[in-house]
Design a protein around this motif. Structure first.
Motif, mmCIF file in Angstrom:
data_model
loop_
_atom_site.group_PDB
_atom_site.id
_atom_site.type_symbol
_atom_site.label_atom_id
_atom_site.label_comp_id
_atom_site.label_asym_id
_atom_site.label_seq_id
_atom_site.Cartn_x
_atom_site.Cartn_y
_atom_site.Cartn_z
ATOM 1 N N VAL A 9 36.572 31.507 36.535
ATOM 2 C CA VAL A 9 37.478 32.712 36.607
ATOM 3 C C VAL A 9 36.861 33.828 37.502
ATOM 4 O O VAL A 9 35.560 34.221 37.160
ATOM 5 N N PRO A 10 37.220 34.301 38.532
ATOM 6 C CA PRO A 10 36.478 35.129 39.229
ATOM 7 C C PRO A 10 36.133 36.593 38.702
ATOM 8 O O PRO A 10 37.024 37.001 37.655
ATOM 9 N N ALA A 11 35.475 37.394 39.243
ATOM 10 C CA ALA A 11 35.059 38.834 38.430
ATOM 11 C C ALA A 11 34.619 38.924 37.503
ATOM 12 O O ALA A 11 34.538 39.956 36.826
ATOM 13 N N GLY A 12 34.079 37.778 36.860
ATOM 14 C CA GLY A 12 33.650 37.965 35.554
ATOM 15 C C GLY A 12 34.521 38.187 34.247
ATOM 16 O O GLY A 12 34.180 38.263 33.175
ATOM 17 N N LEU A 13 35.758 37.915 34.515
ATOM 18 C CA LEU A 13 36.914 38.007 33.601
ATOM 19 C C LEU A 13 36.925 36.957 32.768
ATOM 20 O O LEU A 13 36.697 35.792 33.164
ATOM 21 N N THR A 14 37.483 37.148 31.584
ATOM 22 C CA THR A 14 37.980 35.778 30.892
ATOM 23 C C THR A 14 39.121 35.184 31.369
ATOM 24 O O THR A 14 39.916 35.968 32.171
ATOM 25 N N ARG A 15 39.591 34.100 31.114
ATOM 26 C CA ARG A 15 40.827 33.504 31.714
ATOM 27 C C ARG A 15 42.036 34.265 31.177
ATOM 28 O O ARG A 15 42.916 34.539 32.028
ATOM 29 N N ASP A 16 42.122 34.788 29.777
ATOM 30 C CA ASP A 16 43.264 35.437 29.462
ATOM 31 C C ASP A 16 43.535 36.906 30.227
ATOM 32 O O ASP A 16 44.197 37.330 30.787
ATOM 33 N N GLN A 17 42.195 37.351 30.258
ATOM 34 C CA GLN A 17 42.160 38.716 31.288
ATOM 35 C C GLN A 17 42.623 38.596 32.471
ATOM 36 O O GLN A 17 43.451 39.352 33.213
ATOM 37 N N TYR A 18 42.234 37.519 33.255
ATOM 38 C CA TYR A 18 42.663 37.287 34.668
ATOM 39 C C TYR A 18 43.902 36.960 34.711
ATOM 40 O O TYR A 18 44.880 37.336 35.531
ATOM 41 N N LEU A 19 44.544 36.274 33.698
ATOM 42 C CA LEU A 19 45.984 35.838 33.637
ATOM 43 C C LEU A 19 46.916 37.131 33.604
ATOM 44 O O LEU A 19 47.864 37.233 34.285
ATOM 45 N N ARG A 20 46.592 38.041 32.697
ATOM 46 C CA ARG A 20 47.112 39.393 32.372
ATOM 47 C C ARG A 20 47.269 40.126 33.725
ATOM 48 O O ARG A 20 48.088 40.731 34.189
ATOM 49 N N GLN A 21 46.075 40.119 34.332
ATOM 50 C CA GLN A 21 45.848 40.931 35.723
ATOM 51 C C GLN A 21 46.896 40.189 36.801
ATOM 52 O O GLN A 21 47.573 41.063 37.375
ATOM 53 N N ARG A 22 46.927 38.851 37.011
ATOM 54 C CA ARG A 22 47.782 38.247 38.034
ATOM 55 C C ARG A 22 49.427 38.620 37.498
ATOM 56 O O ARG A 22 49.938 38.914 38.424
ATOM 57 N N LEU A 23 49.536 38.393 36.215
ATOM 58 C CA LEU A 23 51.117 38.463 35.967
ATOM 59 C C LEU A 23 51.564 40.189 36.080
ATOM 60 O O LEU A 23 52.528 40.324 36.479
ATOM 61 N N GLN A 24 50.547 40.964 36.009
ATOM 62 C CA GLN A 24 50.816 42.333 36.325
ATOM 63 C C GLN A 24 51.205 42.666 37.565
ATOM 64 O O GLN A 24 52.279 43.298 38.057
ATOM 65 N N GLU A 25 50.234 41.927 38.284
ATOM 66 C CA GLU A 25 50.494 42.007 40.056
ATOM 67 C C GLU A 25 51.788 41.648 40.381
ATOM 68 O O GLU A 25 52.545 42.124 41.195
ATOM 69 N N GLU A 26 52.372 40.407 39.838
ATOM 70 C CA GLU A 26 53.313 39.734 40.353
ATOM 71 C C GLU A 26 54.691 40.595 39.709
ATOM 72 O O GLU A 26 55.743 40.675 40.300
ATOM 73 N N ARG A 27 54.582 41.091 38.452
ATOM 74 C CA ARG A 27 55.526 42.215 38.068
ATOM 75 C C ARG A 27 55.772 43.188 38.729
ATOM 76 O O ARG A 27 56.980 43.585 39.383
ATOM 77 N N GLU A 28 54.732 43.920 39.374
ATOM 78 C CA GLU A 28 54.755 44.968 40.134
ATOM 79 C C GLU A 28 55.411 44.717 41.569
ATOM 80 O O GLU A 28 56.228 45.248 42.206
ATOM 81 N N ARG A 29 55.118 43.659 42.002
ATOM 82 C CA ARG A 29 55.368 42.906 43.149
ATOM 83 C C ARG A 29 57.153 42.563 43.236
ATOM 84 O O ARG A 29 57.687 42.944 44.251
ATOM 85 N N ALA A 30 57.393 42.009 42.194
ATOM 86 C CA ALA A 30 58.833 41.894 42.168
ATOM 87 C C ALA A 30 59.711 43.047 41.927
ATOM 88 O O ALA A 30 60.808 42.951 42.383
ATOM 89 N N TYR A 31 59.264 44.022 41.394
ATOM 90 C CA TYR A 31 60.220 45.281 41.018
ATOM 91 C C TYR A 31 59.793 46.364 41.977
ATOM 92 O O TYR A 31 60.260 47.435 41.703
ATOM 93 N N ALA A 32 58.865 46.036 42.878
ATOM 94 C CA ALA A 32 58.622 47.198 43.736
ATOM 95 C C ALA A 32 59.898 47.551 44.608
ATOM 96 O O ALA A 32 60.652 46.702 45.044
ATOM 97 N N PRO A 33 60.126 48.741 45.040
ATOM 98 C CA PRO A 33 61.218 49.301 45.611
ATOM 99 C C PRO A 33 61.399 48.678 47.159
ATOM 100 O O PRO A 33 60.220 48.462 47.652
#
Length: 202
Positions: A178-202
């Motif tokens: 996992v990059p940036a020294g994160l745990t797998r769960d932390q990295y997964l949450r980060q990636r999913l948050q990015e996907e949510r922001e991308r999906a609901y961006a105006p």
């Protein structure tokens, strides 16, 4: 005599200045004639603020909370008729605030349950009435969740996000590091948050 005149002149000048300052002139603001006038001048903005609908609503809410607190503290010592009347009045206020969004479902449940316990002496009847309240709010929550799920099912942005969510989860779980020294769960949450922001961006 010369010394006496020297003392008198400043006094005369002071009196003349006071007379000049307090005289009425067109267009010249007149100082408040009393402390009451000054207080009225200062307090009128506050009075206007207190007369707003928001201020009245705030005072009503404070009275409601004070009435509820007083009732629950004194319910056991009230006569049955007074206890029943006050409980009914509080129930009407709870209905109103809940309908207006001033009380959450959780707050309303707690208040209604407390009213039952304060007005019903028989433990079996208490339990039955509390169960009715719980069932009612549970059914209401289920209906809201079903309505929300139906709304999401018809939202193309949500559907797009769910598709990407499955892809991202599979991708992250297959990673050997996992990059940036994160745990797998932390990295997964980060990636999913990015996907949510991308999906609901105006």
């Amino acid at each position: 005599m010369k010394k006496w005149l020297t003392l008198l002149v400043p006094c005369v000048v002071l009196v003349a200045a006071i007379v000049w300052w307090t005289r009425d002139e067109p267009g010249r603001p007149i100082a408040p004639s009393s402390s009451m006038d000054a207080a009225d001048t200062v307090s009128s903005p506050l009075a206007s603020l207190q007369a707003t609908p928001q201020a009245r609503q705030h005072r009503e809410r404070q009275r409601f909370e004070a009435d509820a607190k007083d009732f629950f503290a004194r319910a056991a010592s009230l006569r049955a008729v007074e206890r029943s009347e006050r409980a009914e009045a509080l129930t009407r206020q709870i209905d109103r605030y809940e309908a207006e969004g001033g009380l959450s479902a959780g707050e309303a449940v707690l208040l209604r349950t407390a009213l039952v316990k304060a007005t019903v002496d028989d433990p079996a009847q208490q339990a039955a009435e509390v169960a009715v309240i719980a069932d009612r709010y549970r059914a209401h929550a289920d209906r809201r969740m079903a309505a929300f799920a139906a709304q999401q099912a018809n939202d193309p942005r949500f559907q797009a996000y769910k598709t990407r969510e499955a892809q991202v989860v599979a991708e992250v779980m297959a990673m050997t590091s996992v990059p940036a020294g994160l745990t797998r769960d932390q990295y997964l949450r980060q990636r999913l948050q990015e996907e949510r922001e991308r999906a609901y961006a105006p």
